[in-house]
Design a protein around this motif. Sequence first.
Motif, PDB file in Angstrom:
ATOM      1  N   UNK A   1     -26.531 -29.038  18.779  1.00 51.61           N
ATOM      2  CA  UNK A   1     -27.460 -29.126  19.892  1.00 51.61           C
ATOM      3  C   UNK A   1     -27.712 -27.716  20.444  1.00 51.61           C
ATOM      4  N   UNK A   2     -28.934 -27.279  20.468  1.00 49.03           N
ATOM      5  CA  UNK A   2     -29.223 -25.932  20.969  1.00 49.03           C
ATOM      6  C   UNK A   2     -29.011 -25.842  22.480  1.00 49.03           C
ATOM      7  N   UNK A   3     -28.646 -24.644  22.896  1.00 52.98           N
ATOM      8  CA  UNK A   3     -28.414 -24.404  24.320  1.00 52.98           C
ATOM      9  C   UNK A   3     -29.736 -24.268  25.058  1.00 52.98           C
ATOM     10  N   UNK A   4     -29.718 -24.605  26.332  1.00 54.39           N
ATOM     11  CA  UNK A   4     -30.922 -24.480  27.157  1.00 54.39           C
ATOM     12  C   UNK A   4     -30.855 -23.229  28.036  1.00 54.39           C
ATOM     13  N   UNK A   5     -29.802 -22.407  27.837  1.00 48.66           N
ATOM     14  CA  UNK A   5     -29.675 -21.178  28.598  1.00 48.66           C
ATOM     15  C   UNK A   5     -30.757 -20.193  28.181  1.00 48.66           C
ATOM     16  N   UNK A   6     -31.226 -19.427  29.137  1.00 49.26           N
ATOM     17  CA  UNK A   6     -32.171 -18.362  28.827  1.00 49.26           C
ATOM     18  C   UNK A   6     -31.407 -17.236  28.148  1.00 49.26           C
TER      19      UNK A   6
END
Length: 57
Positions: free
Chosen positions: A1-6
């Motif tokens: 699952x990819x991170x949603x952090x900038x």
Amino acid sequence: MPTKKKRPQFAMDAGTIEKLEWLNKQHQKRSGTTKVYPAHTLKELIDNEYQIRKRFG
């Protein structure tokens, strides 16, 4: 699952990268933990500069 952090990316010259590496080593010595990432050092520098400018205008 990819991170949603900038994930900001910065372009720095070789001299600035060397200085950041040195600052990161100093931060690592001071913290006593096993690993301090350059992002932690940058966050500390930005937070300190922000506090100084906020207080002294």
